[in-house]
Write a protein that holds these residues in place. Structure first.
Motif, PDB file in Angstrom:
ATOM      1  N   MET A  22      12.837  -6.194  -4.081  1.00 30.81           N
ATOM      2  CA  MET A  22      11.430  -6.572  -4.163  1.00 30.81           C
ATOM      3  C   MET A  22      10.844  -6.390  -5.562  1.00 30.81           C
ATOM      4  SD  MET A  22      10.764  -7.783  -1.272  1.00 30.81           S
ATOM      5  CE  MET A  22       9.020  -7.973  -1.431  1.00 30.81           C
ATOM      6  N   LEU A  25      10.390  -9.571  -7.714  1.00 28.13           N
ATOM      7  CA  LEU A  25       9.345 -10.441  -7.156  1.00 28.13           C
ATOM      8  C   LEU A  25       7.963  -9.931  -7.560  1.00 28.13           C
ATOM      9  CD1 LEU A  25      10.742 -10.928  -3.549  1.00 28.13           C
ATOM     10  CD2 LEU A  25      10.961 -12.479  -5.469  1.00 28.13           C
ATOM     11  N   ARG A  26       7.749  -8.621  -7.464  1.00 30.09           N
ATOM     12  CA  ARG A  26       6.461  -8.049  -7.837  1.00 30.09           C
ATOM     13  C   ARG A  26       6.225  -8.122  -9.341  1.00 30.09           C
ATOM     14  NH1 ARG A  26       8.018  -3.963  -3.892  1.00 30.09           N
ATOM     15  NH2 ARG A  26       8.905  -2.818  -5.639  1.00 30.09           N
ATOM     16  N   SER A  29       5.470 -11.689 -10.721  1.00 30.70           N
ATOM     17  CA  SER A  29       4.124 -12.108 -10.316  1.00 30.70           C
ATOM     18  C   SER A  29       3.047 -11.375 -11.111  1.00 30.70           C
ATOM     19  CB  SER A  29       3.913 -11.851  -8.828  1.00 30.70           C
ATOM     20  OG  SER A  29       4.727 -12.697  -8.077  1.00 30.70           O
ATOM     21  N   GLY A  97      16.841 -10.380  -5.805  1.00 35.91           N
ATOM     22  CA  GLY A  97      15.426 -10.485  -6.172  1.00 35.91           C
ATOM     23  C   GLY A  97      15.184 -11.460  -7.308  1.00 35.91           C
ATOM     24  N   ALA A 101      12.859 -14.846  -7.257  1.00 40.76           N
ATOM     25  CA  ALA A 101      11.632 -14.776  -8.060  1.00 40.76           C
ATOM     26  C   ALA A 101      11.019 -16.148  -8.345  1.00 40.76           C
ATOM     27  CB  ALA A 101      11.887 -14.016  -9.351  1.00 40.76           C
ATOM     28  N   ASN A 104       9.154 -17.275  -5.373  1.00 45.33           N
ATOM     29  CA  ASN A 104       7.932 -16.493  -5.204  1.00 45.33           C
ATOM     30  C   ASN A 104       6.822 -16.992  -6.125  1.00 45.33           C
ATOM     31  OD1 ASN A 104       6.444 -14.322  -4.042  1.00 45.33           O
ATOM     32  ND2 ASN A 104       6.733 -13.208  -5.954  1.00 45.33           N
ATOM     33  N   SER A 111       7.008 -13.311  -1.140  1.00 44.18           N
ATOM     34  CA  SER A 111       7.415 -11.897  -1.213  1.00 44.18           C
ATOM     35  C   SER A 111       7.081 -11.170   0.091  1.00 44.18           C
ATOM     36  CB  SER A 111       6.767 -11.204  -2.398  1.00 44.18           C
ATOM     37  OG  SER A 111       5.371 -11.182  -2.254  1.00 44.18           O
ATOM     38  N   SER A 115       9.799  -9.416   2.493  1.00 42.93           N
ATOM     39  CA  SER A 115       9.587  -8.030   2.914  1.00 42.93           C
ATOM     40  C   SER A 115       9.668  -7.900   4.431  1.00 42.93           C
ATOM     41  CB  SER A 115       8.230  -7.548   2.413  1.00 42.93           C
ATOM     42  OG  SER A 115       7.961  -6.271   2.891  1.00 42.93           O
TER      43      SER A 115
END
Length: 144
Positions: A22, A25-26, A29, A97, A101, A104, A111, A115
């Motif tokens: 994850m 992805l975070r 973003s 991930g 990405a 996402n 994301s 999750s």
């Protein structure tokens, strides 16, 4: 191995994998504006994710070693195999991930989908239970 250590090691590996999956992805973003307005290489953001996840993984290892010693189940060979497995789990999660990405970035809710889709992994992998020896297909699934 005491069952509490079994659960602790299993949950640690699973949590490291899910966090590593994850994190890109975070990060991509949250760094979208910085990447478009500031002239920095995009690889630096991804490299920061890699180092952060490896640092987090390095923080798990001493805690697990102390738990093993405290419960009297410390074996050098097994613990060295575990420490060799940790970076591979982190890198596998980062690869997945990083592959997700770009999707996402197109679909912002992706994301959350990943999750929610990854939560049942805790019940598929033998983290809270020991694998059964009587069910052949479950043995094969647990092996892979």
């Amino acid at each position: 191995m005491p069952f509490s250590l079994y659960v602790l090691f299993g949950m640690s590996l699973l949590q490291l994998f899910l966090n590593s999956m994850m994190a890109p992805l975070r990060m991509v973003s949250s760094a979208r504006n910085m990447l478009t307005h500031v002239r920095i290489p995009a690889e630096s953001v991804l490299l920061a994710v890699v180092f952060r996840q490896l640092f987090d993984a390095a923080c798990y290892i001493p805690v697990l070693a102390i738990a093993c010693i405290g419960l009297g189940a410390f074996q050098i060979k097994g613990f060295l195999l575990f420490t060799a497995l940790v970076p591979s789990m982190v890198l596998l999660g980062l690869c997945i991930g990083l592959a997700l990405a770009p999707i996402n970035e197109i679909y912002n809710d992706f994301s959350k989908f990943v999750s929610n889709l990854s939560r049942p992994l805790i019940f598929i992998c033998p983290t809270f239970y020991r694998p059964a020896n009587s069910i052949e297909w479950l043995e094969t699934l647990n092996h892979w």
